[in-house]
Design a protein around this motif. Structure first.
Motif, PDB file in Angstrom:
ATOM      1  N   GLY A  10       8.266  -5.224  -6.535  1.00 10.76           N
ATOM      2  CA  GLY A  10       7.695  -5.914  -5.382  1.00 10.76           C
ATOM      3  C   GLY A  10       7.849  -5.126  -4.097  1.00 10.76           C
ATOM      4  N   GLY A  11       8.974  -4.470  -3.927  1.00 10.89           N
ATOM      5  CA  GLY A  11       9.190  -3.650  -2.735  1.00 10.89           C
ATOM      6  C   GLY A  11       8.258  -2.456  -2.685  1.00 10.89           C
ATOM      7  N   ILE A  12       8.082  -1.794  -3.817  1.00 10.07           N
ATOM      8  CA  ILE A  12       7.184  -0.631  -3.859  1.00 10.07           C
ATOM      9  C   ILE A  12       5.748  -1.065  -3.597  1.00 10.07           C
ATOM     10  CG2 ILE A  12       6.203   1.128  -5.390  1.00 10.07           C
ATOM     11  CD1 ILE A  12       9.031   1.265  -6.695  1.00 10.07           C
ATOM     12  N   LEU A  13       5.289  -2.114  -4.278  1.00 20.22           N
ATOM     13  CA  LEU A  13       3.906  -2.547  -4.107  1.00 20.22           C
ATOM     14  C   LEU A  13       3.671  -3.199  -2.742  1.00 20.22           C
ATOM     15  CD1 LEU A  13       3.010  -3.862  -7.664  1.00 20.22           C
ATOM     16  CD2 LEU A  13       2.426  -1.686  -6.600  1.00 20.22           C
ATOM     17  N   SER A  14       4.687  -3.846  -2.180  1.00 22.28           N
ATOM     18  CA  SER A  14       4.534  -4.441  -0.854  1.00 22.28           C
ATOM     19  C   SER A  14       4.411  -3.381   0.225  1.00 22.28           C
ATOM     20  CB  SER A  14       5.725  -5.349  -0.529  1.00 22.28           C
ATOM     21  OG  SER A  14       5.711  -6.490  -1.342  1.00 22.28           O
ATOM     22  N   TYR A  15       4.969  -2.221  -0.028  1.00 24.60           N
ATOM     23  CA  TYR A  15       4.854  -1.130   0.939  1.00 24.60           C
ATOM     24  C   TYR A  15       3.408  -0.659   1.053  1.00 24.60           C
ATOM     25  CZ  TYR A  15       5.752   3.256   3.328  1.00 24.60           C
ATOM     26  OH  TYR A  15       5.748   4.289   4.228  1.00 24.60           O
ATOM     27  N   PHE A  16       2.701  -0.657  -0.075  1.00 19.46           N
ATOM     28  CA  PHE A  16       1.326  -0.159  -0.097  1.00 19.46           C
ATOM     29  C   PHE A  16       0.280  -1.263  -0.056  1.00 19.46           C
ATOM     30  CE2 PHE A  16       3.797   3.134  -2.325  1.00 19.46           C
ATOM     31  CZ  PHE A  16       3.542   4.187  -1.470  1.00 19.46           C
ATOM     32  N   VAL A  21       1.029  -9.485  -2.561  1.00 17.68           N
ATOM     33  CA  VAL A  21       1.172  -8.724  -3.789  1.00 17.68           C
ATOM     34  C   VAL A  21       2.422  -9.148  -4.566  1.00 17.68           C
ATOM     35  CG1 VAL A  21       2.489  -6.743  -2.958  1.00 17.68           C
ATOM     36  CG2 VAL A  21       0.770  -6.421  -4.731  1.00 17.68           C
ATOM     37  N   ILE A  22       3.344  -9.822  -3.913  1.00 18.95           N
ATOM     38  CA  ILE A  22       4.546 -10.294  -4.596  1.00 18.95           C
ATOM     39  C   ILE A  22       4.210 -11.369  -5.632  1.00 18.95           C
ATOM     40  CG2 ILE A  22       5.187 -12.080  -2.924  1.00 18.95           C
ATOM     41  CD1 ILE A  22       7.638  -9.680  -4.570  1.00 18.95           C
ATOM     42  N   ALA A  23       3.139 -12.125  -5.435  1.00 17.27           N
ATOM     43  CA  ALA A  23       2.760 -13.171  -6.386  1.00 17.27           C
ATOM     44  C   ALA A  23       2.358 -12.603  -7.746  1.00 17.27           C
ATOM     45  CB  ALA A  23       1.662 -14.050  -5.802  1.00 17.27           C
ATOM     46  N   PRO A  24       1.447 -11.622  -7.806  1.00 17.81           N
ATOM     47  CA  PRO A  24       1.149 -11.055  -9.123  1.00 17.81           C
ATOM     48  C   PRO A  24       2.342 -10.337  -9.759  1.00 17.81           C
ATOM     49  CG  PRO A  24      -0.490 -10.338  -7.517  1.00 17.81           C
ATOM     50  CD  PRO A  24       0.528 -11.128  -6.789  1.00 17.81           C
ATOM     51  N   VAL A  25       3.197  -9.757  -8.929  1.00 17.67           N
ATOM     52  CA  VAL A  25       4.395  -9.102  -9.459  1.00 17.67           C
ATOM     53  C   VAL A  25       5.286 -10.133 -10.144  1.00 17.67           C
ATOM     54  CG1 VAL A  25       6.545  -7.939  -8.796  1.00 17.67           C
ATOM     55  CG2 VAL A  25       4.376  -7.183  -7.843  1.00 17.67           C
ATOM     56  N   CYS A  26       5.523 -11.269  -9.483  1.00 18.30           N
ATOM     57  CA  CYS A  26       6.341 -12.327 -10.075  1.00 18.30           C
ATOM     58  C   CYS A  26       5.688 -12.894 -11.331  1.00 18.30           C
ATOM     59  CB  CYS A  26       6.574 -13.449  -9.060  1.00 18.30           C
ATOM     60  SG  CYS A  26       7.635 -12.990  -7.699  1.00 18.30           S
ATOM     61  N   GLY A 110       3.532 -17.490 -14.818  1.00 17.38           N
ATOM     62  CA  GLY A 110       3.631 -16.386 -15.764  1.00 17.38           C
ATOM     63  C   GLY A 110       4.194 -16.819 -17.094  1.00 17.38           C
ATOM     64  N   VAL A 111       5.238 -17.638 -17.066  1.00 22.48           N
ATOM     65  CA  VAL A 111       5.829 -18.136 -18.313  1.00 22.48           C
ATOM     66  C   VAL A 111       4.845 -19.043 -19.044  1.00 22.48           C
ATOM     67  CG1 VAL A 111       7.660 -19.586 -19.273  1.00 22.48           C
ATOM     68  CG2 VAL A 111       8.186 -17.902 -17.517  1.00 22.48           C
ATOM     69  N   HIS A 112       4.167 -19.900 -18.317  1.00 19.37           N
ATOM     70  CA  HIS A 112       3.209 -20.810 -18.948  1.00 19.37           C
ATOM     71  C   HIS A 112       2.001 -20.061 -19.509  1.00 19.37           C
ATOM     72  CE1 HIS A 112       5.358 -24.457 -18.145  1.00 19.37           C
ATOM     73  NE2 HIS A 112       5.428 -24.172 -16.834  1.00 19.37           N
ATOM     74  N   ILE A 113       1.575 -19.003 -18.858  1.00 16.34           N
ATOM     75  CA  ILE A 113       0.478 -18.188 -19.395  1.00 16.34           C
ATOM     76  C   ILE A 113       0.917 -17.518 -20.688  1.00 16.34           C
ATOM     77  CG2 ILE A 113      -0.845 -16.065 -18.982  1.00 16.34           C
ATOM     78  CD1 ILE A 113      -1.098 -16.996 -16.059  1.00 16.34           C
ATOM     79  N   ARG A 114       2.137 -16.992 -20.718  1.00 15.91           N
ATOM     80  CA  ARG A 114       2.652 -16.372 -21.934  1.00 15.91           C
ATOM     81  C   ARG A 114       2.715 -17.394 -23.081  1.00 15.91           C
ATOM     82  NH1 ARG A 114       8.390 -14.798 -21.299  1.00 15.91           N
ATOM     83  NH2 ARG A 114       8.753 -16.921 -21.933  1.00 15.91           N
TER      84      ARG A 114
END
Length: 119
Positions: A10-16, A21-26, A110-114
């Motif tokens: 999340g930190g790497i993707l939030s930088y760019f 973007v934290i939502a899809p990461v989670c 994410g858990v429910h989709i899995r």
């Protein structure tokens, strides 16, 4: 492990990327690593709040302008009982409520989709 992964990725993707973007990461990391929806929601919320509060604190410390006071004045208008609350605490509270809600729902999703695709 999930907590650290969310913070690092999340930190790497939030930088760019954008703030959300934290939502899809989670979502993706919780679908991959979490055991159940409760663990996913709590861990995702804790990791995202840690990431956001840490970064916001860093920005607040190194900023030359008191941006948190200006943003708090936008919300409160400088009047009422909210004008007596410390401005940094007000902004961090609003930020924590937003990011914990977004990240916990995306972690549980994410858990429910899995589970949906397993059945």
């Amino acid at each position: 492990m999930l907590y650290i992964l969310i913070i690092v990725v999340g930190g790497i993707l939030s930088y760019f990327g954008p703030w959300w973007v934290i939502a899809p990461v989670c979502l993706v990391l919780s679908a991959w690593k979490a055991k159940d929806a409760k663990e996913a929601g709590l861990t995702a919320a804790a990791a995202a709040v840690t990431l956001w509060v840490g970064y916001a604190t860093y920005l607040n410390v190194v900023a030359e302008v008191d941006l948190s006071a200006k943003i708090a004045d936008l919300f409160t208008g400088g009047v009422g009982f909210l004008s007596k609350v410390p401005k940094v605490a007000f902004i961090f509270t609003i930020m924590t409520l937003i990011i914990s809600t977004v990240s916990s729902f995306s972690g549980m999703a994410g858990v429910h989709i899995r589970q949906f695709f397993k059945a």
